[in-house]
Design a protein around this motif. Structure first.
Motif, PDB file in Angstrom:
ATOM      1  N   GLN A   7      17.018  72.129  33.572  1.00  0.00           N
ATOM      2  CA  GLN A   7      18.110  72.306  34.541  1.00  0.00           C
ATOM      3  C   GLN A   7      19.247  73.087  33.878  1.00  0.00           C
ATOM      4  OE1 GLN A   7      18.903  68.177  35.412  1.00  0.00           O
ATOM      5  NE2 GLN A   7      17.284  68.033  36.932  1.00  0.00           N
ATOM      6  N   GLU A  94      14.246  70.432  43.440  1.00  0.00           N
ATOM      7  CA  GLU A  94      13.516  71.381  42.584  1.00  0.00           C
ATOM      8  C   GLU A  94      12.843  70.665  41.410  1.00  0.00           C
ATOM      9  OE1 GLU A  94      15.810  74.809  41.273  1.00  0.00           O
ATOM     10  OE2 GLU A  94      14.392  75.120  39.619  1.00  0.00           O
ATOM     11  N   ASP A  97       9.883  68.648  42.594  1.00  0.00           N
ATOM     12  CA  ASP A  97       8.720  69.479  42.923  1.00  0.00           C
ATOM     13  C   ASP A  97       8.097  70.115  41.686  1.00  0.00           C
ATOM     14  OD1 ASP A  97       8.893  68.743  45.523  1.00  0.00           O
ATOM     15  OD2 ASP A  97       9.740  70.615  46.268  1.00  0.00           O
ATOM     16  N   ASP A  98       8.917  70.430  40.689  1.00  0.00           N
ATOM     17  CA  ASP A  98       8.377  70.880  39.397  1.00  0.00           C
ATOM     18  C   ASP A  98       7.418  69.829  38.840  1.00  0.00           C
ATOM     19  OD1 ASP A  98       9.206  73.362  38.477  1.00  0.00           O
ATOM     20  OD2 ASP A  98      11.151  72.624  37.797  1.00  0.00           O
ATOM     21  N   VAL A 110       7.401  75.303  44.394  1.00  0.00           N
ATOM     22  CA  VAL A 110       8.756  75.071  43.858  1.00  0.00           C
ATOM     23  C   VAL A 110       9.669  76.231  44.271  1.00  0.00           C
ATOM     24  CG1 VAL A 110      10.125  74.818  41.758  1.00  0.00           C
ATOM     25  CG2 VAL A 110       7.817  73.823  41.870  1.00  0.00           C
ATOM     26  N   ASP A 112      13.320  77.962  43.678  1.00  0.00           N
ATOM     27  CA  ASP A 112      14.479  78.000  42.783  1.00  0.00           C
ATOM     28  C   ASP A 112      15.362  79.197  43.136  1.00  0.00           C
ATOM     29  OD1 ASP A 112      13.032  80.105  41.865  1.00  0.00           O
ATOM     30  OD2 ASP A 112      12.758  79.351  39.827  1.00  0.00           O
ATOM     31  N   TYR A 131      16.253  74.047  51.276  1.00  0.00           N
ATOM     32  CA  TYR A 131      15.174  73.975  50.268  1.00  0.00           C
ATOM     33  C   TYR A 131      13.833  73.712  50.968  1.00  0.00           C
ATOM     34  CZ  TYR A 131      12.420  72.669  46.256  1.00  0.00           C
ATOM     35  OH  TYR A 131      11.430  72.632  45.314  1.00  0.00           O
ATOM     36  N   ARG A 135      10.320  75.878  51.115  1.00  0.00           N
ATOM     37  CA  ARG A 135       9.074  75.309  50.546  1.00  0.00           C
ATOM     38  C   ARG A 135       7.967  75.324  51.595  1.00  0.00           C
ATOM     39  NH1 ARG A 135       6.850  70.465  50.774  1.00  0.00           N
ATOM     40  NH2 ARG A 135       8.683  69.292  51.420  1.00  0.00           N
ATOM     41  N   HIS A 153       4.740  80.882  41.114  1.00  0.00           N
ATOM     42  CA  HIS A 153       6.118  80.542  40.735  1.00  0.00           C
ATOM     43  C   HIS A 153       6.479  81.188  39.392  1.00  0.00           C
ATOM     44  CE1 HIS A 153       9.827  78.329  40.301  1.00  0.00           C
ATOM     45  NE2 HIS A 153       9.424  77.868  39.129  1.00  0.00           N
TER      46      HIS A 153
END
Ligand code: SF4
Length: 186
Positions: A7, A94, A97-98, A110, A112, A131, A135, A153
């Motif tokens: 992050q 995020e 989902d990562d 994902v 971003d 978001y 997705r 990704h």
């Protein structure tokens, strides 16, 4: 752990922090959950915001252990697992989902900041969608294949670093002929 540590920092800094955790024999949920927070923060210096990230990593590891670890979590249905991850302080959409994609190999795309920037420049999205809307757009448009999503990704991230950086180098870009931003600037 990488999903939490990355992050607001680059992956190369995450690699340094993970190497430090490995050198301290601390690269396990048990050790992270129980080590003194000041010590963990010191090991996490390379990733920045190290006090905050130490707390987040401990929150995550304590939740992970309390939930039964990988053996029990890997049989939880994807949406239920996402909901559980989002209850952990410091885990947002995020990061959740990562973890779902790269650790649990679920077909979750994902989203971003790089994805928003690239696809809005290409003229395929507005860039201010929620978001979840973005997705779902990717998941409806692609077969549900975790390996494909992971690679896609990673390629978006790579393209958004070069050539499609904050200041894009459109003259070098293979997508130039299809890109609204490049065509609009000609
Ligand atoms: S042409 Fe320029 S703005 Fe469009 S994707 Fe390529 S680098 Fe980005």
């Amino acid at each position: 752990m990488g999903a939490v540590l990355t992050q607001n920092t680059s992956w190369s800094n995450v690699e340094k922090a993970i190497a430090k955790l490995r050198a301290e024999d601390a690269l396990s949920a048990d050790n992270i959950a129980t080590v003194a927070k000041f010590k963990l923060a010191e090991w996490l210096r390379p990733v920045g915001y190290f006090n905050l990230k130490a707390q987040r990593l401990q929150n995550f590891c304590r939740w992970y252990l309390a939930a039964g670890g990988f053996k029990l979590l890997c049989v939880v249905e994807t949406e239920a697992l996402r909901r559980q991850l989002l209850t952990v302080n410091g885990i947002g959409f995020e990061t959740a989902d990562d973890i779902l994609l790269y650790a649990f190999e679920r077909p979750v795309f994902v989203i971003d900041a790089y994805t928003r920037r690239l696809f809005s420049r290409l003229g395929l999205i507005q860039g201010n969608e929620s978001y979840k809307a973005l997705r779902m757009l990717f998941e409806w448009s692609l077969p549900p294949d975790p390996a494909l999503y992971g690679e896609y990704h990673a390629l978006i991230v790579r393209h958004a670093k070069s050539p499609c950086a904050s200041r894009p180098a459109c003259e070098k870009c293979a997508l130039r002929a299809r890109c609204s931003a490049a065509l609009g600037s000609e």
